[in-house]
Design an enzyme around this catalytic site. Structure first.
Site, PDB file in Angstrom:
ATOM      1  CG  ASP A 158    -116.021  44.173  18.031  1.00  0.00           C
ATOM      2  OD1 ASP A 158    -117.115  44.562  18.453  1.00  0.00           O
ATOM      3  OD2 ASP A 158    -115.812  43.801  16.864  1.00  0.00           O
ATOM      4  CG  PHE A 159    -109.784  46.391  22.691  1.00  0.00           C
ATOM      5  CD1 PHE A 159    -108.814  45.501  22.254  1.00  0.00           C
ATOM      6  CD2 PHE A 159    -109.525  47.150  23.815  1.00  0.00           C
ATOM      7  CE1 PHE A 159    -107.610  45.385  22.924  1.00  0.00           C
ATOM      8  CE2 PHE A 159    -108.315  47.029  24.498  1.00  0.00           C
ATOM      9  CZ  PHE A 159    -107.360  46.147  24.050  1.00  0.00           C
TER      10      PHE A 159
ATOM     11  CE1 TYR B 262    -119.702  40.566  25.068  1.00  0.00           C
ATOM     12  CE2 TYR B 262    -118.261  39.401  23.541  1.00  0.00           C
ATOM     13  CZ  TYR B 262    -119.343  39.402  24.403  1.00  0.00           C
ATOM     14  OH  TYR B 262    -120.039  38.246  24.624  1.00  0.00           O
ATOM     15  CG  ASP B 263    -112.833  40.639  22.224  1.00  0.00           C
ATOM     16  OD1 ASP B 263    -113.914  40.030  22.204  1.00  0.00           O
ATOM     17  OD2 ASP B 263    -112.230  40.990  21.192  1.00  0.00           O
TER      18      ASP B 263
ATOM     19  CB  SER C 160    -114.862  30.913  19.425  1.00  0.00           C
ATOM     20  OG  SER C 160    -114.598  32.271  19.488  1.00  0.00           O
TER      21      SER C 160
ATOM     22  CD  GLU D 237    -104.648  32.310   8.662  1.00  0.00           C
ATOM     23  OE1 GLU D 237    -105.806  32.605   9.024  1.00  0.00           O
ATOM     24  OE2 GLU D 237    -104.318  31.165   8.329  1.00  0.00           O
TER      25      GLU D 237
ATOM     26  CE  LYS E  32    -110.441  37.058  15.990  1.00  0.00           C
ATOM     27  NZ  LYS E  32    -111.669  37.796  15.835  1.00  0.00           N
TER      28      LYS E  32
ATOM     29  CG  ASP F  83    -114.489  43.225  13.296  1.00  0.00           C
ATOM     30  OD1 ASP F  83    -115.119  42.246  13.743  1.00  0.00           O
ATOM     31  OD2 ASP F  83    -114.577  44.369  13.773  1.00  0.00           O
TER      32      ASP F  83
ATOM     33  NE  ARG G   3    -119.102  32.178  15.525  1.00  0.00           N
ATOM     34  CZ  ARG G   3    -118.239  32.760  16.338  1.00  0.00           C
ATOM     35  NH1 ARG G   3    -117.049  32.253  16.512  1.00  0.00           N
ATOM     36  NH2 ARG G   3    -118.545  33.861  16.961  1.00  0.00           N
TER      37      ARG G   3
ATOM     38  CD  GLU H 237    -114.902  36.566   9.838  1.00  0.00           C
ATOM     39  OE1 GLU H 237    -114.821  35.315   9.925  1.00  0.00           O
ATOM     40  OE2 GLU H 237    -115.151  37.303  10.800  1.00  0.00           O
TER      41      GLU H 237
ATOM     42  CE1 TYR I 170    -111.822  31.249   9.509  1.00  0.00           C
ATOM     43  CE2 TYR I 170    -112.231  33.345   8.439  1.00  0.00           C
ATOM     44  CZ  TYR I 170    -112.572  32.395   9.373  1.00  0.00           C
ATOM     45  OH  TYR I 170    -113.657  32.587  10.162  1.00  0.00           O
TER      46      TYR I 170
ATOM     47  CE  LYS J 243    -110.108  40.638  19.061  1.00  0.00           C
ATOM     48  NZ  LYS J 243    -111.312  40.147  19.674  1.00  0.00           N
TER      49      LYS J 243
ATOM     50  CB  CYS K  71    -130.219  77.369  20.918  1.00  0.00           C
ATOM     51  SG  CYS K  71    -130.136  76.510  19.354  1.00  0.00           S
TER      52      CYS K  71
ATOM     53  CB  CYS L   1    -133.077  79.406  17.385  1.00  0.00           C
ATOM     54  SG  CYS L   1    -133.404  78.557  18.940  1.00  0.00           S
TER      55      CYS L   1
ATOM     56  CB  CYS M 112    -132.306  74.168  21.601  1.00  0.00           C
ATOM     57  SG  CYS M 112    -133.284  75.510  20.922  1.00  0.00           S
TER      58      CYS M 112
ATOM     59  CB  CYS N 188    -134.764  75.855  17.423  1.00  0.00           C
ATOM     60  SG  CYS N 188    -133.048  75.406  17.139  1.00  0.00           S
TER      61      CYS N 188
HETATM   62  S1  IVH Z   1    -109.665  30.672  12.405  1.00  0.00           S
HETATM   63  C1  IVH Z   1    -110.921  27.099  14.759  1.00  0.00           C
HETATM   64  N1  IVH Z   1    -108.802  32.685  11.006  1.00  0.00           N
HETATM   65  O1  IVH Z   1    -112.468  35.221  14.303  1.00  0.00           O
HETATM   66  C2  IVH Z   1    -110.360  28.292  14.108  1.00  0.00           C
HETATM   67  N2  IVH Z   1    -110.749  32.969  12.280  1.00  0.00           N
HETATM   68  O2  IVH Z   1    -112.683  35.011  17.286  1.00  0.00           O
HETATM   69  C3  IVH Z   1    -111.406  29.178  13.738  1.00  0.00           C
HETATM   70  N3  IVH Z   1    -111.730  35.187  12.050  1.00  0.00           N
HETATM   71  O3  IVH Z   1    -115.212  33.127  14.530  1.00  0.00           O
HETATM   72  C4  IVH Z   1    -111.093  30.486  13.357  1.00  0.00           C
HETATM   73  N4  IVH Z   1    -110.267  35.987  10.639  1.00  0.00           N
HETATM   74  O4  IVH Z   1    -115.056  34.560  12.514  1.00  0.00           O
HETATM   75  C5  IVH Z   1    -109.734  32.243  11.852  1.00  0.00           C
HETATM   76  N5  IVH Z   1    -107.898  34.379   9.710  1.00  0.00           N
HETATM   77  C6  IVH Z   1    -108.847  33.923  10.524  1.00  0.00           C
HETATM   78  C7  IVH Z   1    -109.912  34.729  10.929  1.00  0.00           C
HETATM   79  C8  IVH Z   1    -110.839  34.213  11.819  1.00  0.00           C
HETATM   80  C9  IVH Z   1    -111.363  36.241  11.319  1.00  0.00           C
HETATM   81  C10 IVH Z   1    -112.893  35.182  12.956  1.00  0.00           C
HETATM   82  C11 IVH Z   1    -113.798  34.015  12.845  1.00  0.00           C
HETATM   83  C12 IVH Z   1    -113.904  33.468  14.230  1.00  0.00           C
HETATM   84  C13 IVH Z   1    -113.418  34.578  15.078  1.00  0.00           C
HETATM   85  C14 IVH Z   1    -112.823  34.033  16.352  1.00  0.00           C
END
Ligand code: IVH
Length: 661
Positions: free
Chosen positions: A34-35, A37-38, A83, A113, A115, A117, A136, A171, A223, A310, A404, A407, A422, A427
Site C-alpha cells: 500500500d505504501f 501504491y500511495d 477519502s 487516531e 488509521k 488497514d 465504500r 472499518e 470512527y 502514512k 536440485c 533430488c 529442477c 524429484c
Molecule cells: S476518516 C472523511 N479515520 O482510511 C474522513 N478513516 O485513506 C474519512 N480509515 O477510506 C476517513 N482508519 O477506510 C478515517 N481512523 C480513521 C480511519 C480511516 C482507517 C480508512 C478509511 C478511509 C481511508 C482513507
C-alpha cells in the site's frame, strides 16, 4: 521537465495506478505494498499539479477507491464516503496545520487516531435498529453487504438511546491473530494463502454466502458519524456518543491544541503498531470542531480538515546466517536468507526471501552480510538492502546450486524468466506438483486437496502418486496433524465424487505435456474413452484439429510409460470413470463398421481409417456379417468378393467421400 515528457510520465503512472488499483480493489490481490501504491499516486498527483493541463476527470487521483462490483445490490451513499489526503513526512503534516491556521484563525483542536488497514463501510440504523450496511465502493455508490455485516459481533443490532436516523462510518477488519489462524487453516486445506488482513477482510465481506463470512470472524471499529438526527459540536462528542449507544469498538483518539503537538502521538502509535489488534497503515489527524470542518469543506477527493500520515513499512537489520535454496512445488528453486531472528510487524522473523538469482546478483547479498528485512504488510518478509559497510572479511557471492537439493537433478533457468527449475521427473517436489495438479481445478477438481494437503499426505507416506488418492481411508487421513475427523471425511467424499469427472478432466489431470484442459476436451469429444484414445494411431491423432505431431508424440510417450500404465490400472480398479462425458462431435458413423480394401486414390489406409473413426465409426480388417460397408479401391481382391457374397453394400472411393460431406 518538459510538457511532453510530463505528459508521457503522467500517462505511464496512470496506467500503473489503474492496474494496481484494479488488483487491489477488484481482485483483492495486490502485488505492491500500500505504501508503494500511495507513493505512486502521490508522484502522479504532484505531476498533475505541476501540469494541470493533463488532468483528466477519470484520473486515479480524482477517484475514490474501486468501482462497486455487480455481485451485490448497489447502495447510493446519502453522505459520500470521502477519502483522505496522505502525507509522508512531518514537514507535509505541518504544512497541513499551517493551511488550516491560515483559513481558521483562533482556537483549534486536532485529534489523532490510528488509521486501520481494513475496509471502509457505512452502517445505517433506523430507530436504533441496524438496517443496512454498504461498502465504500467508489465513495458515491457501494455494495449492500448487510447480511454479511450481521455476522460481525462488534456490530450492534440494536443501540441504546440512538437518534432516529443514524449513519456511521467504520472499518471492517480482521484481527491479526484471526488472520494468522485463518491462514494456518487455509494452508492445511491447501487453499492459497491470503496476502494480508486487509485482503482477508475484503474477501470475507464480499463472500456471497454469509455463513462463510461468519466463519471469518471479522470485526468492526467505528470512527465517524456520517449523518444523525441529533446535534453535535465536535468529533470527540460524536465518538463519545457512539460509545454510549453501545458500539463496543470506537476508534481510540486523543485531542491536541495544534498539529505540531500531534507529532509525538503519531510517532508513538507508529512505534507501538505491533500492540494493536489490527493492522494499521498510518495515523489520521482530524480537526475536532464540526463547525470548523464545515467551514473548510472538501476538495473533489478528500476533506480539507483531515490528513492521513502514512508510516513506511517496518524494516529492521539482521545478519544473514545462511542462504538456502528451497524447491517449490513447481520445481522452482527460491533462495531464502536464514537471518538472526528479529521482531517485525508483530511476528518473529527468521527467514526472508531473496526472490531469485537476479535479485541476489543485483544487491550482491552474501552469507555473513547485515541486511535490512522488510515486511510490507505481506506475509513473506523480504531482504531489501545490504549494509556493505558491515560486510565481514572473506565473504563470497552466492550462486544457486546447479543441481536440485532435493533430488540431485540438473537445475536449468526458465528460457523466458528468472526462475531456476529442477528438471528431475522423480524429484519429490515434482511429484507433489503432479499430484497437486491432478487434484486442481484444471484436473479432477477435488475440493480441499491443495498443495499443503497433498504435502501432508505425501509426507505421512499415505500417497506417492495421484492414483493412491483413491485408496485413502478416512481414518488414516484423520490421524494427520491438523486434519480432524470431519475434514478427513469431507476430503474422502470429495475424492469419491471426482471418480465420475470423466475423460476430459482425467486426461487434463494427468498433466501430459501440451494436453491441458482445452486439448483434453477436444480429445474427449473425439474418443469415447481413454482406452480408445490409447489405441488411436499417431496419424489419427494428428488428424484432429489442434492436435499436432508434437502433442501426439507426448500422448504416445505417456501411454507407453510403465508408470502411466500402472497408474491407469490403479485408477480403473478404483472405479474412476474413463468415459467421455463430452458430446462426441459428429457421430454419423456411430455403430457402423467399415472394411477398406484395394488401393484408394486420394487417401492412404490410415487416413481413411482416421476419417471413419473421427465420425464415430469403426474400421475393421476383415469382412463378416457384422460389416456395414466395404470401401473398395483399385485392385480390390477377396474382401470385395466376400462382401458381394454376403450382400454387404460396397462403396467406391467417391461414394465414401460423399458420405463424409
Ligand atoms: S476518516 C472523511 N479515520 O482510511 C474522513 N478513516 O485513506 C474519512 N480509515 O477510506 C476517513 N482508519 O477506510 C478515517 N481512523 C480513521 C480511519 C480511516 C482507517 C480508512 C478509511 C478511509 C481511508 C482513507
Amino acid at each position: 521537465m518538459e510538457a511532453n515528457e510530463a505528459k508521457e510520465k503522467i500517462e505511464a503512472l496512470r496506467a500503473q495506478a489503474e492496474e494496481h488499483a484494479r488488483r487491489y480493489y477488484d481482485e483483492d490481490a495486490p502485488t505492491i505494498s500500500d505504501f508503494e501504491y500511495d507513493r505512486l499516486l502521490r508522484e502522479l498527483l504532484d505531476l498533475e499539479n505541476a501540469f494541470p493541463q493533463f488532468i483528466t476527470p477519470d484520473s486515479p487521483t480524482r477517484r475514490v477507491g474501486g468501482r462497486p462490483s455487480d455481485k451485490f445490490a448497489p447502495v447510493r451513499h446519502e453522505v459520500p464516503l470521502e477519502s483522505l489526503t496522505d502525507v509522508f513526512s512531518t514537514e507535509e503534516l505541518l504544512a497541513f496545520g499551517e493551511r488550516i491556521a491560515e483559513a481558521l484563525p483562533g482556537d483549534r483542536q486536532f485529534d489523532v487516531e490510528p488509521k486501520i488497514d481494513g475496509l471502509s463501510i457505512a452502517v445505517e440504523y433506523r430507530g436504533g435498529v441496524f438496517w443496512r450496511g454498504a461498502t465504500r465502493g467508489d465513495g458515491q455508490t457501494g455494495e449492500d453487504v448487510t447480511e454479511n455485516l450481521r455476522t460481525i459481533r462488534s456490530l450492534p443490532r440494536k443501540l441504546d438511546n440512538a437518534p432516529e436516523r443514524l449513519i456511521v462510518r467504520g472499518e471492517v477488519f480482521m484481527a491479526k491473530d484471526t488472520f494468522a489462524a485463518l491462514n494456518r487453516e487455509r494452508e492445511i486445506r491447501g487453499e492459497p494463502l491470503l496476502a494480508n488482513p486487509r485482503n482477508a477482510a475484503a474477501g470475507s465481506l464480499r463472500q456471497l454466502d454469509p455463513a462463510v463470512a461468519a466463519e471469518r470472524r471479522l470485526d468492526l471499529i467505528v470512527y465517524n458519524i456520517q449523518l444523525a438526527s441529533r446535534d453535535y459540536a465536535s468529533h470527540a462528542e460524536t465518538l463519545e456518543d457512539l460509545k454510549a449507544m453501545g458500539f463496543p469498538k470506537v476508534i481510540p483518539y486523543r485531542l491536541y491544541g495544534s498539529v505540531a503537538e500531534c507529532v509525538e502521538r503519531i510517532a508513538w502509535i507508529g512505534e507501538h503498531r505491533d500492540e494493536f489488534e489490527y493492522e494499521m497503515d498510518g495515523a489520521v489527524i482530524k480537526l475536532n470542531s464540526l463547525a470548523q470542518r464545515q467551514a473548510l469543506g472538501s476538495t473533489a477527493k478528500a476533506p480539507r480538515w483531515a490528513v492521513a500520515y502514512k508510516y513506511p513499512p517496518e524494516k529492521k537489520p539482521s545478519r544473514v546466517l545462511d542462504i538456502v535454496a528451497q524447491v517449490g512445488r513447481t520445481g522452482v528453486l527460491t533462495p531464502k536468507a536464514v537471518v538472526e531472528p528479529i521482531r517485525l510487524a508483530g511476528t518473529t522473523v527468521s527467514n526472508a526471501t531473496l526472490h531469485n538469482q537476479d535479485f541476489i546478483d543485483k544487491l550482491d547479498i552474501r552469507v555473513g552480510d547485515t541486511v535490512w528485512v522488510q515486511k510490507a504488510g505481506e506475509i513473506i518478509p523480504e531482504v531489501v538492502e545490504v549494509d556493505r559497510a558491515r560486510r565481514p572479511e572473506g565473504t563470497e557471492p552466492y550462486r544457486l546450486p546447479a543441481v536440485c537439493p532435493e533430488c540431485g537433478s540438473p537445475v536449468v533457468r526458465d528460457p523466458d524468466g528468472a526462475a531456476m527449475r529442477c528438471t528431475g521427473a522423480e524429484c519429490p517436489a515434482q511429484q507433489l506438483r503432479a499430484i497437486t495438479h491432478f487434484a486442481s481445478r484444471d484436473g479432477m477438481d477435488i475440493d480441499g486437496l491443495g498443495p499443503a494437503a497433498v504435502e501432508g499426505l505425501v509426507n505421512a507416506g499415505l500417497i506417492s502418486t495421484a492414483a493412491d488418492l483413491y485408496y485413502l481411508e478416512a481414518q488414516s487421513v484423520a490421524a494427520l496433524e491438523r486434519m480432524g475427523k470431519k475434514s478427513a471425511e469431507n476430503l474422502i467424499a470429495a475424492i469419491e465424487r471426482s471418480k465420475s469427472q470423466g475423460m476430459a478432466r482425467l486426461l487434463s489431470a494427468f498433466g501430459i505435456r501440451q494436453v491441458g484442459a482445452a486439448a483434453a476436451r477436444t480429445l474427449a469429444r473425439r474418443f469415447p474413452n481413454i482406452g480408445a484414445l490409447e489405441e488411436a494411431s499417431f496419424f489419427e491423432l494428428t488428424e484432429i484439429p489442434d492436435v499436432g505431431p508434437v502433442t501426439a508424440q507426448y500422448l504416445a510417450d505417456w501411454f507407453a510409460s510403465p508408470q502411466s500404465q500402472h497408474q491407469l490400472r490403479l485408477l480403473r480398479e478404483a472405479g474412476v470413470s474413463f468415459d467421455s462425458r463430452e458430446e462426441i462431435a459428429d457421430t454419423r458413423f456411430a455403430g457402423k463398421t467399415f472394411v477398406l480394401t484395394g488401393t484408394l486414390a486420394r487417401h492412404t489406409r490410415d487416413e481413411a481409417k482416421a476419417l471413419i473413426e473421427r465420425f464415430g465409426g469403426k474400421a475393421s480388417g476383415s469382412v463378416s456379417k457384422k460389416t456395414d460397408y466395404v470401401v473398395a479401391g483399385e485392385a480390390a481382391g477377396s474382401k470385395l468378393t466376400k462382401a458381394q457374397s454376403l450382400g454387404i453394400p460396397v462403396l467406391s472411393e467417391e461414394e465414401f467421400e460423399a458420405m463424409l460431406e
